[in-house]
Design a protein around this motif. Structure first.
Motif, PDB file in Angstrom:
ATOM      1  N   LEU A 233       0.981  -1.366  -0.083  1.00 24.53           N
ATOM      2  CA  LEU A 233       0.021  -0.281  -0.388  1.00 24.53           C
ATOM      3  C   LEU A 233       1.157   1.322   0.166  1.00 24.53           C
ATOM      4  O   LEU A 233       0.339   2.281  -0.709  1.00 24.53           O
ATOM      5  CB  LEU A 233      -0.875  -0.051   1.345  1.00 24.53           C
ATOM      6  CG  LEU A 233      -1.835   1.086   1.456  1.00 24.53           C
ATOM      7  CD1 LEU A 233      -3.226   1.458   0.188  1.00 24.53           C
ATOM      8  CD2 LEU A 233      -3.328   0.963   2.612  1.00 24.53           C
ATOM      9  N   ALA A 234       1.581   1.467   0.485  1.00 25.11           N
ATOM     10  CA  ALA A 234       3.007   2.311   0.324  1.00 25.11           C
ATOM     11  C   ALA A 234       3.698   2.812  -0.899  1.00 25.11           C
ATOM     12  O   ALA A 234       3.462   4.094  -0.730  1.00 25.11           O
ATOM     13  CB  ALA A 234       4.248   2.028   1.488  1.00 25.11           C
ATOM     14  N   ARG A 235       3.490   1.238  -1.034  1.00 27.87           N
ATOM     15  CA  ARG A 235       4.017   1.462  -2.499  1.00 27.87           C
ATOM     16  C   ARG A 235       3.058   2.357  -3.594  1.00 27.87           C
ATOM     17  O   ARG A 235       3.304   3.460  -4.373  1.00 27.87           O
ATOM     18  CB  ARG A 235       4.341   0.169  -2.870  1.00 27.87           C
ATOM     19  CG  ARG A 235       5.883  -0.541  -3.016  1.00 27.87           C
ATOM     20  CD  ARG A 235       5.919  -1.764  -3.995  1.00 27.87           C
ATOM     21  NE  ARG A 235       6.827  -2.149  -4.063  1.00 27.87           N
ATOM     22  CZ  ARG A 235       7.676  -3.247  -4.729  1.00 27.87           C
ATOM     23  NH1 ARG A 235       6.858  -4.182  -5.317  1.00 27.87           N
ATOM     24  NH2 ARG A 235       8.596  -3.495  -3.989  1.00 27.87           N
ATOM     25  N   LEU A 236       1.784   2.201  -3.546  1.00 27.13           N
ATOM     26  CA  LEU A 236       0.644   2.027  -4.299  1.00 27.13           C
ATOM     27  C   LEU A 236       0.415   4.189  -3.554  1.00 27.13           C
ATOM     28  O   LEU A 236       0.617   5.493  -4.821  1.00 27.13           O
ATOM     29  CB  LEU A 236      -0.479   1.851  -3.596  1.00 27.13           C
ATOM     30  CG  LEU A 236      -0.961   0.718  -4.618  1.00 27.13           C
ATOM     31  CD1 LEU A 236      -2.023   0.039  -4.451  1.00 27.13           C
ATOM     32  CD2 LEU A 236      -0.533   0.734  -6.308  1.00 27.13           C
ATOM     33  N   ALA A 246       2.416   7.072   2.541  1.00 20.14           N
ATOM     34  CA  ALA A 246       3.684   6.691   2.442  1.00 20.14           C
ATOM     35  C   ALA A 246       4.380   6.414   3.837  1.00 20.14           C
ATOM     36  O   ALA A 246       4.671   4.732   3.728  1.00 20.14           O
ATOM     37  CB  ALA A 246       4.087   6.672   0.864  1.00 20.14           C
ATOM     38  N   ALA A 247       5.030   7.083   4.628  1.00 18.41           N
ATOM     39  CA  ALA A 247       5.473   7.459   5.054  1.00 18.41           C
ATOM     40  C   ALA A 247       5.201   6.537   6.701  1.00 18.41           C
ATOM     41  O   ALA A 247       5.864   5.762   7.897  1.00 18.41           O
ATOM     42  CB  ALA A 247       5.920   8.675   5.846  1.00 18.41           C
ATOM     43  N   GLN A 248       4.278   7.028   6.638  1.00 17.96           N
ATOM     44  CA  GLN A 248       3.429   6.088   7.632  1.00 17.96           C
ATOM     45  C   GLN A 248       3.196   4.510   7.821  1.00 17.96           C
ATOM     46  O   GLN A 248       3.177   3.420   9.294  1.00 17.96           O
ATOM     47  CB  GLN A 248       1.655   7.168   8.296  1.00 17.96           C
ATOM     48  CG  GLN A 248       1.381   6.463   9.297  1.00 17.96           C
ATOM     49  CD  GLN A 248       1.958   7.193  10.580  1.00 17.96           C
ATOM     50  OE1 GLN A 248       2.031   8.079  10.972  1.00 17.96           O
ATOM     51  NE2 GLN A 248       2.346   5.296  11.842  1.00 17.96           N
ATOM     52  N   LEU A 249       3.058   4.342   6.885  1.00 15.48           N
ATOM     53  CA  LEU A 249       2.288   2.191   6.344  1.00 15.48           C
ATOM     54  C   LEU A 249       4.204   2.216   6.670  1.00 15.48           C
ATOM     55  O   LEU A 249       4.156   1.055   7.237  1.00 15.48           O
ATOM     56  CB  LEU A 249       2.142   2.853   5.438  1.00 15.48           C
ATOM     57  CG  LEU A 249       0.701   3.165   5.068  1.00 15.48           C
ATOM     58  CD1 LEU A 249       0.371   3.337   3.386  1.00 15.48           C
ATOM     59  CD2 LEU A 249      -0.507   1.955   5.446  1.00 15.48           C
ATOM     60  N   PHE A 250       4.988   2.606   5.698  1.00 12.88           N
ATOM     61  CA  PHE A 250       6.437   2.433   6.192  1.00 12.88           C
ATOM     62  C   PHE A 250       7.240   2.267   7.412  1.00 12.88           C
ATOM     63  O   PHE A 250       7.868   1.053   8.482  1.00 12.88           O
ATOM     64  CB  PHE A 250       7.122   2.766   5.142  1.00 12.88           C
ATOM     65  CG  PHE A 250       7.484   2.813   4.162  1.00 12.88           C
ATOM     66  CD1 PHE A 250       7.697   1.509   3.526  1.00 12.88           C
ATOM     67  CD2 PHE A 250       7.547   3.008   2.899  1.00 12.88           C
ATOM     68  CE1 PHE A 250       7.556   1.033   2.294  1.00 12.88           C
ATOM     69  CE2 PHE A 250       7.723   2.666   2.064  1.00 12.88           C
ATOM     70  CZ  PHE A 250       7.734   1.224   1.174  1.00 12.88           C
ATOM     71  N   SER A 251       6.899   3.421   8.550  1.00 10.05           N
ATOM     72  CA  SER A 251       6.767   3.102   9.786  1.00 10.05           C
ATOM     73  C   SER A 251       6.142   2.330  10.976  1.00 10.05           C
ATOM     74  O   SER A 251       6.653   1.334  10.989  1.00 10.05           O
ATOM     75  CB  SER A 251       6.674   4.652  10.373  1.00 10.05           C
ATOM     76  OG  SER A 251       7.562   5.464   9.810  1.00 10.05           O
ATOM     77  N   ASP A 252       4.722   2.140  10.541  1.00 10.72           N
ATOM     78  CA  ASP A 252       4.372   0.878  10.513  1.00 10.72           C
ATOM     79  C   ASP A 252       4.909  -0.347  10.544  1.00 10.72           C
ATOM     80  O   ASP A 252       4.933  -0.804  11.550  1.00 10.72           O
ATOM     81  CB  ASP A 252       2.602   0.919  10.764  1.00 10.72           C
ATOM     82  CG  ASP A 252       2.337   1.784  10.404  1.00 10.72           C
ATOM     83  OD1 ASP A 252       2.494   3.141  12.093  1.00 10.72           O
ATOM     84  OD2 ASP A 252       1.039   2.145   9.966  1.00 10.72           O
TER      85      ASP A 252
END
Length: 737
Positions: A233-236, A246-252
């Motif tokens: 989802l971060a990629r999308l 995206a940054a939040q998803l990667f951090s999670d």
């Protein structure tokens, strides 16, 4: 432990199971050597299995033709024939060899349901390479409808086959449904990494991919699906430009309890994301986390290179260069690139001898002319950036040594920059070098820098603002995404403003604010956009200025209170005195800088002064504000004099001419302050008004004395005062001995 026992190591069964164990650990090369050793004994009960294992290891190591030769040895083996035929057919399909694949699949006689299902999957793949996706779909879908007895690997192959078929049919949105359903039902499947990657491939092919399933899986707790969903989802989100999400998803993802080798690539992508945002320390910390997951050697090598690259971009050239040197001298696929970067690192560190060593090593390794020439160019450009006197000679030498190099234009631009930044600037030389750059088929980088430099060269030459504007507009048209774009746009806006083309100035300032929303530049741009709107003659320009100033306030930056004061000025222009007073009071009660509070206090006095015409009581309120301004001992002289002058005007309007005259005298006669004569604007206004009052009272000599003071001040209105006093003396016979 048993298999490692030296007493058992050479026994065939121990070798075989040791090879099996190594294969299970993906240590293909180590397993291959053991399998090959077992194939030498044709009488061994492990011979056929070892041949099959050898073929599998060769396939895993990317040697399909060698693997095929081994599989072919088993085609007539009663026990291994079917499996060998299936693997060989698969390899032929991978190689695009449809005839041999079809032959093997037709010849084989599967003995189990699993083998029959696998053959069907391979026939589906065969249809795909023959560009018959509709027929392939039927075969793959039949496998999914009746999965009983089908191996997991075959089911995954069928899913991938359906995806490929829909990609060929250009209907990826239909293909993703099958993989999404499988992932939804199997949140911990062993092949989730492959399934998500294939799903992402389908999403990339879609014009507007749906993120519904990924969003659902991110919310649901099942692991490791949730972790993979965050990653993809971060990629999308990156693709859609939603970088904060995206940054939040990667951090999670980074904080997840799932510590699998499979997500090391996700962390590398996160590190690259932070690197793109120039968050160097964060990128390095993420790369450290990726290392702890013990990724595959190829990814590990990439991590090490990215670490060195990040250190380089962070200008930690010593750390970066040491890391590049280490990579350059180990068995890494990045070795040659690392050696090149190490060379530039030594240049940055000013260690020319080490640069020469690496340059020579690059030549020895067979580095092509392009790599060597690029290093020579980097040498000159880095010297130029560091102000090294040898820069010009290095760039000129590069041009002589590599006259046909496509980057010669960059050297010419570098020479132009050196000429422009010299003291004093050598503008003609800079122009000539830029002309050479444009003539030599400039690279994209050279064209961008040359177009940028041309703007400043032309401005420095002076006298042709129109040409500077044309160059700036051309730059923005051709290099809209350049890192220099905001600076050029700011210059363009300033030029428009200077020419009183306020509409165009406003447009440019607003574009700067939009394109740099998270930068301190945005606040300044919004402020000047509002100033441009204030100065414009547009129908709704003042309303727009109010909106823009309010946006400045919302940013809560250093221009916040200046914007409030300007809003108050606009409200006064619109006849909204109460709104203006409210804004001034907000500034006065805030933590605004003293200069802005003085502005607000003076503005408040002006509002009351203007209202005095309808209610004389307002003159007293104005005088109170002006007194407060004038009594500030720390205020610059211009604020004191302005306060006194405006107080004098209010007193005169009240009919207190004596009080007004006395107030004007305080400005003209105050010799105590050392900075008195540095301020002449209000000094002259007070003097001329005092003289006018005296003339109206027929006090000619006193008026003449005031004019004499104004003449002696030596400012811009001294001649006006001199003419007035001469006329006064002639008219009223004021002669002195």
């Amino acid at each position: 432990v048993l298999l490692a026992d030296p007493r058992l190591r050479d026994l065939p069964w121990a070798k075989f199971w040791r090879a099996q164990a190594l294969a299970g650990l993906h240590r293909w090369a180590d397993a291959l050597s053991l399998y090959e050793a077992l194939t030498t004994d044709r009488g061994s009960p492990f011979h056929a299995a070892a041949v099959f294992g050898t073929a599998e290891m060769l396939r895993a190591l990317g040697k399909p033709k060698d693997a095929l030769r081994k599989f072919n040895l088993l085609l007539h083996d009663q026990q291994w024939a079917s499996r060998a035929q299936l693997r060989a057919a698969e390899l032929y399909i991978d190689l695009g060899d449809a005839p041999n694949a079809r032959r093997l699949l037709a010849e084989m006689k599967p003995t189990t349901i699993a083998e029959r299902r696998e053959r069907r999957a391979l026939r589906g793949r065969l249809e795909l390479i023959l560009q018959r996706p509709e027929r392939a779909l039927g075969m793959f879908q039949a496998l999914l409808k009746r999965p009983e007895g089908t191996s997991h690997a075959t089911l995954i192959a069928a899913l991938f086959g359906i995806a490929e078929a829909h990609l060929q049919l250009k209907t990826p949105e239909s293909g993703d449904d099958f993989i999404e359903r499988f992932i939804d039902r199997h949140p911990a499947d062993q092949d989730l990494p492959l399934l998500f990657e294939k799903l992402h491939e389908l999403y990339r092919a879609e014009h507007k991919p749906s993120r519904n399933e990924l969003e659902k899986w991110v919310r649901r707790p099942e692991q490791p699906r949730r972790t993979f969903a965050r990653w993809y989802l971060a990629r999308l989100e990156i693709r859609a430009g939603r970088r904060e999400r995206a940054a939040q998803l990667f951090s999670d993802l980074r904080r997840t309890s799932i510590k699998s080798t499979a997500i090391a690539q996700a962390l590398v992508e996160f590190a690259q994301f932070e690197l793109d945002e120039r968050n160097f320390d964060e990128a390095i910390a993420i790369l450290d986390d990726a290392r702890l997951l013990h990724p595959e050697p190829a990814l590990q090598a990439k991590i090490e290179f990215l670490f060195a690259h990040t250190q380089y971009l962070a200008k930690r050239f010593d750390t970066a260069t040491a890391a590049f040197e280490q990579i350059a001298h180990c068995n890494s696929p990045w070795a040659k690139a690392a050696l090149f970067n190490a060379s530039t690192g030594w240049l940055q560190l000013g260690n020319h001898s080490r640069f020469q060593v690496d340059y020579a090593e690059l030549e020895k390794q067979g580095g092509d002319e392009e790599a060597r020439s690029n290093l020579r160019l980097q040498e000159g450009l880095i010297q130029a950036a560091k102000g090294d006197k040898k820069a010009a000679a290095s760039l000129q030498q590069f041009i002589r040594d590599f006259p046909r190099n496509p980057r010669v234009s960059e050297a010419w631009v570098g020479l132009a920059e050196l000429a422009f930044h010299s003291s004093p600037p050598r503008l003609n030389e800079a122009r000539k070098n830029l002309a050479h750059a444009f003539e030599s088929t400039p690279t994209t980088a050279a064209a961008e820098r040359a177009d940028y430099l041309s703007i400043w060269v032309e401005e420095a030459a002076g006298g042709n603002e129109t040409k500077v504007i044309e160059l700036a507009e051309k730059f923005l048209e051709q290099h809209a995404l350049s890192p220099f774009a905001s600076e050029v746009r700011m210059k363009l806006a300033e030029l428009y403003y200077r020419r009183q083309d306020f509409a165009n100035a406003q447009t440019q300032f607003e574009l700067i604010a939009q394109n740099n929303a998270d930068s301190s530049l945005a606040e300044k741009a919004l402020f000047f956009a509002a100033e441009s709107a204030m100065s414009s003659m547009g129908e709704h320009s003042l309303d727009r200025a109010l909106v823009l100033f309010d946006q400045v306030v919302q940013k809560n930056g250093p221009l916040r209170w200046a914007a409030r004061n300007r809003q108050a000025v606009i409200e006064r222009k619109l006849g909204k005195a109460k709104d203006a007073l409210a804004l001034y009071d907000e500034v006065l009660k805030s933590d605004a800088p003293v200069s802005e509070k003085r502005e607000a206090l003076c503005g408040k006095g002006d509002v009351f002064s203007e209202a005095g015409a309808t209610d004389p009581k307002n003159y007293e309120r104005a005088i109170e504000a002006y007194d407060q301004l004038a009594s500030d001992k720390d205020a610059p002289i211009d604020w004191r004099n302005q306060g006194l002058f405006k107080k004098g005007l209010c007193l005169e309007k009240k009919g207190d001419r004596a009080g007004a005259l006395a107030t004007f005298y305080k400005i003209v006669d105050d010799e105590a302050r050392p900075d008195q004569h540095s301020e002449l604007f209000w000094y002259y206004k007070a003097g001329f008004n005092a003289a006018r009052l005296l003339e109206e009272d027929s006090k000619w000599e006193s008026a003449a004395a005031i004019y004499d003071k104004l003449v002696a001040a030596g400012g811009s209105r001294s001649e006006e005062a001199k003419a007035r006093v001469n006329n006064l003396r002639l008219e009223h016979f004021l002669w002195t001995d």
